[in-house]
Design a protein around this motif. Structure first.
Motif, PDB file in Angstrom:
ATOM      1  N   LEU A  97      -2.286  19.241  -2.331  1.00 18.64           N
ATOM      2  CA  LEU A  97      -3.323  18.239  -1.508  1.00 18.64           C
ATOM      3  C   LEU A  97      -4.021  17.048  -2.136  1.00 18.64           C
ATOM      4  N   TYR A  98      -4.946  17.896  -3.051  1.00 18.90           N
ATOM      5  CA  TYR A  98      -5.711  16.610  -4.090  1.00 18.90           C
ATOM      6  C   TYR A  98      -4.986  15.203  -4.326  1.00 18.90           C
ATOM      7  N   PRO A  99      -3.680  16.102  -5.339  1.00 13.89           N
ATOM      8  CA  PRO A  99      -3.431  14.623  -5.302  1.00 13.89           C
ATOM      9  C   PRO A  99      -2.838  13.635  -4.459  1.00 13.89           C
ATOM     10  N   MET A 100      -2.383  14.278  -3.006  1.00 14.16           N
ATOM     11  CA  MET A 100      -1.951  13.250  -1.955  1.00 14.16           C
ATOM     12  C   MET A 100      -3.601  12.893  -1.751  1.00 14.16           C
ATOM     13  N   LEU A 101      -4.474  13.487  -1.475  1.00  9.78           N
ATOM     14  CA  LEU A 101      -5.674  12.616  -1.657  1.00  9.78           C
ATOM     15  C   LEU A 101      -6.145  11.787  -2.436  1.00  9.78           C
ATOM     16  N   ILE A 102      -5.787  11.529  -3.433  1.00 11.00           N
ATOM     17  CA  ILE A 102      -6.414  10.389  -4.364  1.00 11.00           C
ATOM     18  C   ILE A 102      -5.333   9.194  -4.112  1.00 11.00           C
ATOM     19  N   SER A 103      -3.505   9.780  -4.226  1.00 12.54           N
ATOM     20  CA  SER A 103      -2.855   8.635  -3.522  1.00 12.54           C
ATOM     21  C   SER A 103      -3.191   8.361  -2.365  1.00 12.54           C
ATOM     22  N   CYS A 104      -3.594   8.735  -1.051  1.00 11.50           N
ATOM     23  CA  CYS A 104      -4.060   8.002  -0.427  1.00 11.50           C
ATOM     24  C   CYS A 104      -5.678   6.889  -0.159  1.00 11.50           C
ATOM     25  N   VAL A 105      -6.355   6.960  -1.476  1.00 14.02           N
ATOM     26  CA  VAL A 105      -7.236   6.425  -1.655  1.00 14.02           C
ATOM     27  C   VAL A 105      -6.224   4.978  -2.171  1.00 14.02           C
ATOM     28  N   ALA A 106      -5.367   5.916  -3.265  1.00 10.45           N
ATOM     29  CA  ALA A 106      -5.377   4.606  -4.316  1.00 10.45           C
ATOM     30  C   ALA A 106      -4.564   3.522  -3.568  1.00 10.45           C
ATOM     31  N   ALA A 107      -4.194   3.991  -2.328  1.00  3.92           N
ATOM     32  CA  ALA A 107      -2.514   2.869  -1.096  1.00  3.92           C
ATOM     33  C   ALA A 107      -3.767   2.188  -0.281  1.00  3.92           C
ATOM     34  N   VAL A 154      -7.702   1.065  -1.157  1.00  2.00           N
ATOM     35  CA  VAL A 154      -8.016   0.483  -2.061  1.00  2.00           C
ATOM     36  C   VAL A 154      -6.644  -0.930  -2.035  1.00  2.00           C
ATOM     37  N   SER A 155      -5.378  -0.115  -2.229  1.00  2.73           N
ATOM     38  CA  SER A 155      -4.578  -1.232  -2.502  1.00  2.73           C
ATOM     39  C   SER A 155      -4.603  -2.021  -1.488  1.00  2.73           C
ATOM     40  N   ALA A 156      -4.837  -1.344  -0.396  1.00  3.73           N
ATOM     41  CA  ALA A 156      -4.122  -2.387   1.086  1.00  3.73           C
ATOM     42  C   ALA A 156      -5.920  -3.559   0.844  1.00  3.73           C
ATOM     43  N   ALA A 157      -6.484  -2.821   0.620  1.00  9.66           N
ATOM     44  CA  ALA A 157      -8.743  -3.640   0.894  1.00  9.66           C
ATOM     45  C   ALA A 157      -7.910  -5.005  -0.363  1.00  9.66           C
ATOM     46  N   TRP A 158      -7.804  -4.163  -1.367  1.00  4.94           N
ATOM     47  CA  TRP A 158      -7.563  -5.262  -2.229  1.00  4.94           C
ATOM     48  C   TRP A 158      -6.720  -6.281  -2.291  1.00  4.94           C
ATOM     49  N   ASN A 159      -5.583  -6.170  -1.233  1.00  6.72           N
ATOM     50  CA  ASN A 159      -4.389  -7.067  -1.440  1.00  6.72           C
ATOM     51  C   ASN A 159      -4.977  -8.289  -0.036  1.00  6.72           C
ATOM     52  N   ALA A 207       0.894  -0.968  -0.071  1.00  7.55           N
ATOM     53  CA  ALA A 207       0.108   0.223   0.229  1.00  7.55           C
ATOM     54  C   ALA A 207       0.965   1.361  -0.138  1.00  7.55           C
ATOM     55  N   GLY A 208       2.180   1.391   1.012  1.00  9.22           N
ATOM     56  CA  GLY A 208       2.847   2.238   0.600  1.00  9.22           C
ATOM     57  C   GLY A 208       3.450   2.752  -0.761  1.00  9.22           C
ATOM     58  N   LYS A 209       4.178   1.532  -0.999  1.00  8.64           N
ATOM     59  CA  LYS A 209       4.557   1.302  -2.569  1.00  8.64           C
ATOM     60  C   LYS A 209       3.349   1.894  -3.972  1.00  8.64           C
ATOM     61  N   THR A 210       2.001   1.759  -3.349  1.00  7.94           N
ATOM     62  CA  THR A 210       1.318   2.581  -4.623  1.00  7.94           C
ATOM     63  C   THR A 210       1.282   3.889  -4.165  1.00  7.94           C
TER      64      THR A 210
END
Length: 69
Positions: free
Chosen positions: A40-50, A52-57, A10-13
């Motif tokens: 801040l908006y890209p950081m928020l997107i990155s947090c959501v992506a991470a 989702v990655s953690a939940a998926w894994n 998730a951190g890598k994502t």
């Protein structure tokens, strides 16, 4: 797969999505609150992506019959 591996992925994502969502050179453009939102908006997107990655894994690990934590 264990919880530490999931958090590592998730951190890598997060880092990948953050870098992909905007250029690092934009950090020098921050002068006020409005320009900070550009960062801040890209950081928020990155947090959501991470997240989702953690939940998926975790889900795929659970389906395979391995306890994630």
């Amino acid at each position: 797969m264990d919880g530490k591996e999931i958090l590592k992925r998730a951190g890598k994502t997060f880092v990948q999505a953050f870098i992909a969502s905007f250029g690092i050179d934009r950090l020098t453009e921050i002068t006020d609150l409005e320009s900070a939102k550009v960062v801040l908006y890209p950081m928020l997107i990155s947090c959501v992506a991470a997240g989702v990655s953690a939940a998926w894994n975790m889900l795929t690990s659970y389906i395979k019959g391995k306890e994630a934590w």
